[in-house]
Motif scaffolding. Sequence first.
Motif, PDB file in Angstrom:
ATOM      1  N   GLY A 169       9.694  18.442   1.559  1.00  0.00           N
ATOM      2  CA  GLY A 169       8.955  18.341   0.306  1.00  0.00           C
ATOM      3  C   GLY A 169       9.575  19.069  -0.866  1.00  0.00           C
ATOM      4  O   GLY A 169       8.982  19.115  -1.948  1.00  0.00           O
ATOM      5  N   THR A 170      10.773  19.625  -0.691  1.00  0.00           N
ATOM      6  CA  THR A 170      11.455  20.280  -1.803  1.00  0.00           C
ATOM      7  C   THR A 170      12.371  19.275  -2.496  1.00  0.00           C
ATOM      8  O   THR A 170      12.884  18.337  -1.875  1.00  0.00           O
ATOM      9  N   VAL A 171      12.575  19.472  -3.794  1.00  0.00           N
ATOM     10  CA  VAL A 171      13.392  18.539  -4.584  1.00  0.00           C
ATOM     11  C   VAL A 171      14.873  18.806  -4.338  1.00  0.00           C
ATOM     12  O   VAL A 171      15.348  19.932  -4.497  1.00  0.00           O
ATOM     13  N   GLY A 230       1.069  11.872   2.209  1.00  0.00           N
ATOM     14  CA  GLY A 230       1.490  10.518   2.539  1.00  0.00           C
ATOM     15  C   GLY A 230       2.984  10.359   2.730  1.00  0.00           C
ATOM     16  O   GLY A 230       3.431   9.475   3.466  1.00  0.00           O
ATOM     17  N   THR A 231       3.760  11.211   2.070  1.00  0.00           N
ATOM     18  CA  THR A 231       5.220  11.086   2.129  1.00  0.00           C
ATOM     19  C   THR A 231       5.870  12.206   2.926  1.00  0.00           C
ATOM     20  O   THR A 231       7.101  12.302   2.978  1.00  0.00           O
ATOM     21  N   ALA A 232       5.092  13.051   3.573  1.00  0.00           N
ATOM     22  CA  ALA A 232       5.603  14.241   4.244  1.00  0.00           C
ATOM     23  C   ALA A 232       6.529  13.912   5.401  1.00  0.00           C
ATOM     24  O   ALA A 232       6.364  12.905   6.088  1.00  0.00           O
ATOM     25  N   GLY A 233       7.522  14.777   5.591  1.00  0.00           N
ATOM     26  CA  GLY A 233       8.354  14.728   6.785  1.00  0.00           C
ATOM     27  C   GLY A 233       9.469  13.713   6.788  1.00  0.00           C
ATOM     28  O   GLY A 233      10.193  13.592   7.787  1.00  0.00           O
ATOM     29  N   ASP A 274       0.846  -1.189   0.000  1.00  0.00           N
ATOM     30  CA  ASP A 274       0.000   0.000   0.000  1.00  0.00           C
ATOM     31  C   ASP A 274       0.886   1.246   0.000  1.00  0.00           C
ATOM     32  O   ASP A 274       2.056   1.202   0.408  1.00  0.00           O
ATOM     33  N   CYS A 275       0.326   2.344  -0.440  1.00  0.00           N
ATOM     34  CA  CYS A 275       1.087   3.589  -0.488  1.00  0.00           C
ATOM     35  C   CYS A 275       1.363   4.094   0.921  1.00  0.00           C
ATOM     36  O   CYS A 275       0.526   3.932   1.823  1.00  0.00           O
ATOM     37  N   PRO A 276       2.520   4.705   1.142  1.00  0.00           N
ATOM     38  CA  PRO A 276       2.936   5.080   2.496  1.00  0.00           C
ATOM     39  C   PRO A 276       2.101   6.202   3.098  1.00  0.00           C
ATOM     40  O   PRO A 276       1.533   7.039   2.393  1.00  0.00           O
ATOM     41  N   THR A 277       2.040   6.198   4.416  1.00  0.00           N
ATOM     42  CA  THR A 277       1.404   7.269   5.179  1.00  0.00           C
ATOM     43  C   THR A 277       2.340   7.624   6.321  1.00  0.00           C
ATOM     44  O   THR A 277       2.488   6.851   7.268  1.00  0.00           O
ATOM     45  N   SER A 278       2.981   8.780   6.243  1.00  0.00           N
ATOM     46  CA  SER A 278       3.970   9.148   7.246  1.00  0.00           C
ATOM     47  C   SER A 278       3.333   9.656   8.532  1.00  0.00           C
ATOM     48  O   SER A 278       3.900   9.513   9.612  1.00  0.00           O
ATOM     49  N   GLY A 279       2.162  10.306   8.418  1.00  0.00           N
ATOM     50  CA  GLY A 279       1.525  10.893   9.593  1.00  0.00           C
ATOM     51  C   GLY A 279       2.196  12.167  10.063  1.00  0.00           C
ATOM     52  O   GLY A 279       1.864  12.694  11.132  1.00  0.00           O
ATOM     53  N   LEU A 280       3.117  12.694   9.263  1.00  0.00           N
ATOM     54  CA  LEU A 280       3.845  13.904   9.625  1.00  0.00           C
ATOM     55  C   LEU A 280       3.326  15.104   8.835  1.00  0.00           C
ATOM     56  O   LEU A 280       2.660  14.947   7.813  1.00  0.00           O
ATOM     57  N   ALA A 281       3.642  16.285   9.311  1.00  0.00           N
ATOM     58  CA  ALA A 281       3.163  17.519   8.674  1.00  0.00           C
ATOM     59  C   ALA A 281       3.929  17.808   7.390  1.00  0.00           C
ATOM     60  O   ALA A 281       5.129  17.558   7.297  1.00  0.00           O
ATOM     61  N   GLN A 282       3.227  18.353   6.415  1.00  0.00           N
ATOM     62  CA  GLN A 282       3.855  18.742   5.155  1.00  0.00           C
ATOM     63  C   GLN A 282       4.581  20.067   5.305  1.00  0.00           C
ATOM     64  O   GLN A 282       4.133  20.963   6.024  1.00  0.00           O
TER      65      GLN A 282
END
Length: 210
Positions: A182-184, A88-91, A55-63
């Motif tokens: 979230g920055t590249v 889902g990928t934040a933090g 399943d796709c990830p869920t970090s539970g962290l703030a973006q």
Amino acid sequence: MFVVAVIALVVAIWPRSQDATSEQVAPDPSVANVTDAPVPASQLAQARAQAKVADCPTSGLAQGVSSVLRGVSAPCLATGAAYDVGAGTAGKPLLINMWAVWCLPCRRELPVLQDYAKRAGDSVTVLTVHAVDGAKNPFLVLKFLTEIGVTLPTVLDTDARIAAALSAPKVFPSTILVRPDGTVAKVLPQVFENTDAIAAAVETNLGVRT
């Protein structure tokens, strides 16, 4: 074996990059009709059961306020449900791999990415993204992953919003390293042959040793 035949057909008419060292493939919209053909829901459900894609990830962290993936959603291959990629990928440090079923170098690289994901554990989120060309046929994507034994979480970039947000090049495979905010950090249009090469790129660009 029908997947191999379909891929062979697509690759046979797909233009290759002139860079022999990268072995990358550039898409041709005329092939989309081959890879986007619909299949019955029952076959799709069976393919999901066989593929056992994570399943796709869920970090539970703030973006982060500057996250390039903020508000970007796409279907999660494992369930077919809409997935908020930014949330889902934040933090966490993030490795996104852009690939496609018609890309032969991707077929070789994806198992290496799976090995790296096991090596990295919780230190780095590894998410694969199927390119827009072919993304409307999750059945073919699932059968492809089943055949090569890869179960990495995968998102279908059906409207190319992920690629646009990341400024991903239109060659495959390509890997994009994203910071926890979230920055590249780096766009790497190359084929990784082993986990040490991936780990070196992650350490250099994200500062994470894996």
